[in-house]
Design a protein around this motif. Structure first.
Motif, PDB file in Angstrom:
ATOM      1  N   ASP A 194       0.845  -1.194   0.000  1.00 37.42           N
ATOM      2  CA  ASP A 194       0.000   0.000   0.000  1.00 37.42           C
ATOM      3  C   ASP A 194       0.885   1.250   0.000  1.00 37.42           C
ATOM      4  OD1 ASP A 194      -1.806   2.087   0.606  1.00 37.42           O
ATOM      5  OD2 ASP A 194      -3.092   0.729   1.743  1.00 37.42           O
ATOM      6  N   LEU A 195       0.727   2.095  -1.014  1.00 36.70           N
ATOM      7  CA  LEU A 195       1.576   3.278  -1.155  1.00 36.70           C
ATOM      8  C   LEU A 195       1.355   4.317  -0.066  1.00 36.70           C
ATOM      9  CD1 LEU A 195       1.532   3.793  -5.021  1.00 36.70           C
ATOM     10  CD2 LEU A 195       3.362   2.839  -3.595  1.00 36.70           C
ATOM     11  N   PHE A 196       0.295   4.169   0.712  1.00 34.30           N
ATOM     12  CA  PHE A 196       0.099   5.062   1.854  1.00 34.30           C
ATOM     13  C   PHE A 196       1.358   5.114   2.721  1.00 34.30           C
ATOM     14  CE2 PHE A 196      -0.785   5.307   6.407  1.00 34.30           C
ATOM     15  CZ  PHE A 196      -1.455   6.511   6.516  1.00 34.30           C
ATOM     16  N   PHE A 197       2.013   3.966   2.873  1.00 30.93           N
ATOM     17  CA  PHE A 197       3.144   3.887   3.797  1.00 30.93           C
ATOM     18  C   PHE A 197       4.413   4.520   3.229  1.00 30.93           C
ATOM     19  CE2 PHE A 197       0.256   0.472   5.042  1.00 30.93           C
ATOM     20  CZ  PHE A 197       0.018   0.860   6.351  1.00 30.93           C
ATOM     21  N   ALA A 198       4.473   4.683   1.920  1.00 31.27           N
ATOM     22  CA  ALA A 198       5.562   5.468   1.339  1.00 31.27           C
ATOM     23  C   ALA A 198       5.263   6.959   1.476  1.00 31.27           C
ATOM     24  CB  ALA A 198       5.762   5.090  -0.127  1.00 31.27           C
TER      25      ALA A 198
ATOM     26  N   GLU B  69       6.650  11.329   4.617  1.00 36.78           N
ATOM     27  CA  GLU B  69       6.960  12.756   4.579  1.00 36.78           C
ATOM     28  C   GLU B  69       6.478  13.465   5.845  1.00 36.78           C
ATOM     29  OE1 GLU B  69       5.055  13.980   0.998  1.00 36.78           O
ATOM     30  OE2 GLU B  69       3.112  14.381   1.945  1.00 36.78           O
ATOM     31  N   VAL B  70       5.453  12.929   6.478  1.00 36.34           N
ATOM     32  CA  VAL B  70       4.976  13.514   7.731  1.00 36.34           C
ATOM     33  C   VAL B  70       5.954  13.191   8.861  1.00 36.34           C
ATOM     34  CG1 VAL B  70       3.043  13.701   9.343  1.00 36.34           C
ATOM     35  CG2 VAL B  70       2.610  13.282   6.900  1.00 36.34           C
ATOM     36  N   TYR B  71       6.414  11.958   8.899  1.00 36.63           N
ATOM     37  CA  TYR B  71       7.443  11.601   9.889  1.00 36.63           C
ATOM     38  C   TYR B  71       8.683  12.483   9.712  1.00 36.63           C
ATOM     39  CZ  TYR B  71       4.970   7.353  11.380  1.00 36.63           C
ATOM     40  OH  TYR B  71       4.064   6.469  11.906  1.00 36.63           O
ATOM     41  N   ASP B  72       9.058  12.713   8.457  1.00 37.73           N
ATOM     42  CA  ASP B  72      10.221  13.575   8.196  1.00 37.73           C
ATOM     43  C   ASP B  72       9.963  14.995   8.709  1.00 37.73           C
ATOM     44  OD1 ASP B  72      11.376  11.409   6.920  1.00 37.73           O
ATOM     45  OD2 ASP B  72      10.888  12.107   4.898  1.00 37.73           O
ATOM     46  N   ALA B  73       8.759  15.499   8.491  1.00 30.15           N
ATOM     47  CA  ALA B  73       8.434  16.877   8.869  1.00 30.15           C
ATOM     48  C   ALA B  73       8.456  17.083  10.378  1.00 30.15           C
ATOM     49  CB  ALA B  73       7.060  17.259   8.312  1.00 30.15           C
TER      50      ALA B  73
ATOM     51  N   PRO C 101      11.667   0.096   3.096  1.00 26.98           N
ATOM     52  CA  PRO C 101      12.712  -0.922   3.258  1.00 26.98           C
ATOM     53  C   PRO C 101      12.652  -1.970   2.147  1.00 26.98           C
ATOM     54  CG  PRO C 101      11.495  -0.555   5.301  1.00 26.98           C
ATOM     55  CD  PRO C 101      10.731   0.126   4.212  1.00 26.98           C
ATOM     56  N   ALA C 102      13.641  -2.832   2.140  1.00 29.84           N
ATOM     57  CA  ALA C 102      13.699  -3.923   1.166  1.00 29.84           C
ATOM     58  C   ALA C 102      12.498  -4.850   1.341  1.00 29.84           C
ATOM     59  CB  ALA C 102      14.997  -4.704   1.355  1.00 29.84           C
ATOM     60  N   PRO C 103      12.103  -5.542   0.284  1.00 28.41           N
ATOM     61  CA  PRO C 103      10.998  -6.496   0.408  1.00 28.41           C
ATOM     62  C   PRO C 103      11.343  -7.607   1.390  1.00 28.41           C
ATOM     63  CG  PRO C 103      12.103  -6.740  -1.708  1.00 28.41           C
ATOM     64  CD  PRO C 103      12.659  -5.515  -1.082  1.00 28.41           C
ATOM     65  N   PRO C 104      10.328  -8.288   1.935  1.00 27.98           N
ATOM     66  CA  PRO C 104      10.572  -9.239   3.027  1.00 27.98           C
ATOM     67  C   PRO C 104      11.525 -10.374   2.682  1.00 27.98           C
ATOM     68  CG  PRO C 104       8.295  -9.372   2.235  1.00 27.98           C
ATOM     69  CD  PRO C 104       8.886  -8.152   1.640  1.00 27.98           C
ATOM     70  N   GLU C 105      11.522 -10.793   1.427  1.00 27.60           N
ATOM     71  CA  GLU C 105      12.417 -11.896   1.054  1.00 27.60           C
ATOM     72  C   GLU C 105      13.878 -11.478   1.056  1.00 27.60           C
ATOM     73  OE1 GLU C 105      10.944 -10.055  -2.859  1.00 27.60           O
ATOM     74  OE2 GLU C 105      10.104 -10.547  -0.876  1.00 27.60           O
ATOM     75  N   GLN C 106      14.150 -10.172   1.093  1.00 27.35           N
ATOM     76  CA  GLN C 106      15.528  -9.684   1.125  1.00 27.35           C
ATOM     77  C   GLN C 106      16.000  -9.276   2.524  1.00 27.35           C
ATOM     78  OE1 GLN C 106      16.259  -6.633  -1.817  1.00 27.35           O
ATOM     79  NE2 GLN C 106      15.121  -7.718  -3.407  1.00 27.35           N
ATOM     80  N   ILE C 107      15.108  -9.325   3.499  1.00 28.97           N
ATOM     81  CA  ILE C 107      15.499  -8.988   4.870  1.00 28.97           C
ATOM     82  C   ILE C 107      16.374 -10.118   5.414  1.00 28.97           C
ATOM     83  CG2 ILE C 107      14.684  -8.490   7.197  1.00 28.97           C
ATOM     84  CD1 ILE C 107      14.025  -6.320   5.123  1.00 28.97           C
ATOM     85  N   PRO C 108      17.568  -9.824   5.897  1.00 25.85           N
ATOM     86  CA  PRO C 108      18.453 -10.895   6.364  1.00 25.85           C
ATOM     87  C   PRO C 108      17.914 -11.574   7.620  1.00 25.85           C
ATOM     88  CG  PRO C 108      19.407  -8.756   6.867  1.00 25.85           C
ATOM     89  CD  PRO C 108      18.206  -8.498   6.009  1.00 25.85           C
ATOM     90  N   ASP C 109      18.167 -12.877   7.724  1.00 24.98           N
ATOM     91  CA  ASP C 109      17.814 -13.581   8.949  1.00 24.98           C
ATOM     92  C   ASP C 109      18.973 -13.476   9.944  1.00 24.98           C
ATOM     93  OD1 ASP C 109      19.722 -15.766   8.565  1.00 24.98           O
ATOM     94  OD2 ASP C 109      18.376 -16.494   7.004  1.00 24.98           O
ATOM     95  N   GLU C 110      18.830 -14.121  11.083  1.00 25.25           N
ATOM     96  CA  GLU C 110      19.831 -14.019  12.146  1.00 25.25           C
ATOM     97  C   GLU C 110      20.564 -15.339  12.377  1.00 25.25           C
ATOM     98  OE1 GLU C 110      18.579 -11.490  15.551  1.00 25.25           O
ATOM     99  OE2 GLU C 110      16.743 -11.239  14.399  1.00 25.25           O
ATOM    100  N   ALA C 111      20.574 -16.191  11.356  1.00 27.94           N
ATOM    101  CA  ALA C 111      21.239 -17.482  11.489  1.00 27.94           C
ATOM    102  C   ALA C 111      22.732 -17.321  11.788  1.00 27.94           C
ATOM    103  CB  ALA C 111      21.037 -18.309  10.227  1.00 27.94           C
TER     104      ALA C 111
END
Length: 269
Positions: A151-155, A159-163, A174-184
């Protein structure tokens, strides 16, 4: 996060009334996988670190386990006791770091969205001490996910958080979930656990404006945020969501389940 870990981890008790309603349930598939990967049999004795209101406790109780829960927030612990009344669970108020516990007493030590709050210098060695030979450590966290088609709402809301001076560190989105590193790698580096297994899950939930704000009010960063900043943010969230055709947002969640068997011998500290 060392200097801010302790005050932030203590914010959640303030949100005990919202936590049960606002936080998402974890996928049933995750618990089925956990039982299989950790080789849990009916009657297995588990230790949960940071149970909050019991969202990751009940599914394992319903699968035939008994659970000892450690929860540092007294209000969250009280809510968990009410939610889990009549089930084979013991809820103690305290921290994992400060809890002694009986050595080699549990088949599984697990943490749902709490492992990252525990002092890294303590967590693996203490879990190893509390586990029976052949027992398992498991942990995962529910995180905001940004798969293809999110959902593009979260992109746009960033700008409000930045302000208001609450920018997200690093890349956004952030990167898509399949690219998030695990902690192995971290688990392996402890030299205390072996046979590390990892599973990934993505799910979604739709929120109306007030439901989404209730969710935000269970996150440490929003609880600790300056009240004026938080009100400005929530005012803009309400305005933007209300203008959408269905007056809702679709938020994706992801979790990376880590399961590892206790090594027979612990290396010297």
């Amino acid at each position: 996060m060392g200097e801010t870990r302790e005050p932030l981890r203590r914010t959640f008790d303030k949100a005990a009334d919202l936590y049960e309603a606002a936080r998402p349930a974890y996928p049933e598939e995750l618990f089925d996988d956990l039982v299989a990967l950790a080789e849990l049999e009916p009657g297995a004795r588990l230790l949960e670190i940071g149970c909050a209101t019991g969202k990751a406790t009940r599914p394992l109780l319903e699968r035939g386990c008994s659970v000892v829960c450690l929860e540092m927030g007294a209000q969250l612990a009280e809510r968990a006791r009410a939610n889990l009344a009549g089930l084979p669970v013991e809820i103690q108020v305290g921290t994992f770091e400060g809890w002694e516990g009986e050595p080699e007493a549990f088949e599984l030590v697990y943490a749902a969205t709490t492992w990252h709050w525990i002092d890294p210098a303590i967590r693996y060695r203490k879990a190893h001490r509390l586990l029976r030979p052949g027992g398992h450590l498991a942990f995962w966290s529910a995180r905001h996910a940004f798969p293809a088609g999110f959902d593009l709402f979260f992109a746009e809301i960033q700008e409000v958080y930045d302000a208001i001076g609450e920018s997200h560190p690093g890349e956004w989105p952030p990167a898509p979930p399949e690219q998030i590193p695990d902690e192995a790698t971290e688990i392996e580096a402890s030299a205390l656990f072996e046979e590390i297994q990892v599973r990934r899950y993505v799910w979604e939930k739709r929120y109306m404006a007030e439901e989404y704000i209730e969710l935000l009010n269970t996150f440490s960063g929003h609880i600790a945020m300056d009240a004026a900043k938080r009100e400005q943010l929530y005012r803009e969230i309400r305005r933007r969501i209300s203008r959408r055709p269905d007056a809702s947002v679709r938020r994706h969640w992801s979790a990376i389940l880590h399961v590892a068997r206790r090594a027979l011998e612990a290396p010297a500290a």
